[in-house]
Design a protein around this motif. Structure first.
Motif, PDB file in Angstrom:
ATOM      1  N   ARG A   8       2.949  -2.184   1.961  1.00 34.37           N
ATOM      2  CA  ARG A   8       3.257  -0.824   1.520  1.00 34.37           C
ATOM      3  C   ARG A   8       4.728  -0.645   1.158  1.00 34.37           C
ATOM      4  O   ARG A   8       5.080   0.284   0.432  1.00 34.37           O
ATOM      5  CB  ARG A   8       2.861   0.151   2.630  1.00 34.37           C
TER       6      ARG A   8
ATOM      7  N   LEU B 239       2.544   9.028   0.394  1.00 35.12           N
ATOM      8  CA  LEU B 239       1.700   7.863   0.682  1.00 35.12           C
ATOM      9  C   LEU B 239       0.797   8.146   1.877  1.00 35.12           C
ATOM     10  O   LEU B 239      -0.388   7.776   1.869  1.00 35.12           O
ATOM     11  CB  LEU B 239       2.565   6.637   0.933  1.00 35.12           C
TER      12      LEU B 239
ATOM     13  N   TYR C 160      -4.070   1.431  -4.009  1.00 29.50           N
ATOM     14  CA  TYR C 160      -3.226   0.452  -3.314  1.00 29.50           C
ATOM     15  C   TYR C 160      -3.389  -0.929  -3.954  1.00 29.50           C
ATOM     16  O   TYR C 160      -2.400  -1.623  -4.218  1.00 29.50           O
ATOM     17  CB  TYR C 160      -3.613   0.408  -1.842  1.00 29.50           C
TER      18      TYR C 160
END
Length: 343
Positions: free
Chosen positions: A56, A68, A130
């Protein structure tokens, strides 16, 4: 040219979007990628490879932590309330309303982090977004290792997503994430050429005050076309970024002659910038039969585009954006890539 791709894209399959005053089936759908992959295989463009997982942290170089967190948890919160339909916003913090930090309610946060009703959140949206970002990062890493070019077959697309705003089918800005990763890896200057029919408002906003990323966009004039509120010719950057943003809005009905003339203006500016890396936000919704666009490019024009980009002689990362004429999206996308490879 290797094709970076994740099957996780299919986990995001919105049922509907708010467009033209009604809820309609989403134009942005998994079949878009399947048609592109099929054409890549048919024409033997290159090896299809799975992305690496960079985690991330590279996403947080572009997007806020709170945003996020919201994307990662919104569906679970929605499902915990017993809901099964797509999560779509129905209210936004307009100019006459108080500009506050995100409200505590899910719908309040959804409106705060959205700018339209075209980015439904589903059970698989976070996983797909993602993975799309990891696809872009993986393709960028290949170029950093010496490849001349790579194709990031990202879905969902990304160029409408800003640091903490989603919309226009976009949740994470794949091109911006890859550009920042290149800079963090040692590149001094990066250029992003956005050839999608719709202006890449998110990419512009992210880099608007910076001079290490040059943003160039050819698109439908926002005076009549989505996203309406950004993409005008007088938006040239601010602060250190003054002069590092070039918008070339074009009228409805623009075909290759006028579109390619604008392209040459953009490429002249790009060459004077002398970037270490070129990212192409590759939207093929400039095609004449696209259902939500108004340009008139032919399939053969995408061959010309690929050849022209190859003549720049720059390491080039192609990042997939829009294109909604599903039957032709594979042909038009691969025409660009194959012509680039063959030039």
């Amino acid at each position: 040219m290797r094709i970076h791709h994740s099957p996780d894209h299919a986990l995001h399959h919105g049922r509907c979007e708010l467009i033209d005053g009604q809820l309609q089936p989403c134009f942005e759908k998994p079949q878009r990628v399947e048609f592109i992959l099929a054409e890549c295989h048919r024409r033997q463009l290159g090896e299809v490879v799975a992305p690496r997982d960079f985690g991330r942290a590279p996403l947080a170089r572009i997007h806020s932590a709170a945003y996020l967190d919201f994307l990662a948890s919104a569906w679970d919160e929605w499902a915990a309330a017993g809901e099964t339909v797509d999560l779509l916003p129905y209210t936004w913090p307009a100019r006459t309303l108080r500009q506050v930090l995100p409200p505590t309610s899910l719908h309040g946060r959804l409106g705060y982090y959205s700018f339209d009703g075209g980015a439904p959140i589903t059970a698989g949206t976070w996983s797909a977004a993602y993975s799309a970002a990891q696809v872009a990062l993986s393709a960028g890493a290949e170029i950093a290792s010496g490849a001349r070019s790579a194709f990031a077959l990202c879905r969902p697309p990304g160029h409408h997503a800003a640091a903490d705003v989603m919309g226009g089918y976009c949740y994470l800005n794949n091109a911006a994430i890859a550009a920042q990763a290149a800079l963090d890896g040692g590149a001094r200057r990066v250029a992003i050429l956005d050839v999608d029919y719709h202006h890449g408002n998110g990419t512009q906003d992210i880099f608007y005050a910076r001079d290490d990323v040059l943003f160039l966009s050819l698109h439908g004039d926002p005076g009549f076309e989505f996203p309406f509120f950004l993409g005008y010719a007088d938006e040239t950057g601010t602060g250190a970024g003054q002069g590092f943003n070039l918008n070339l809005p074009l009228p409805a009905g623009s075909a290759w002659d006028s579109w390619s003339a604008a392209l040459e203006v953009a490429l002249a500016r790009l060459q004077s910038y002398a970037p270490d890396l070129l990212l192409v936000s590759l939207g093929v919704d400039t095609f004449k039969a696209d259902p939500i666009s108004q340009f008139k490019l032919e399939s053969d024009d995408y061959l010309r585009l690929g050849e022209r980009l190859a003549r720049l002689g720059l390491p080039t990362l192609f990042v997939m954006e829009g294109g909604y004429a599903v039957a032709e999206i594979g042909i038009n996308t691969v025409n660009v890539l194959a012509a680039f490879d063959g030039a």
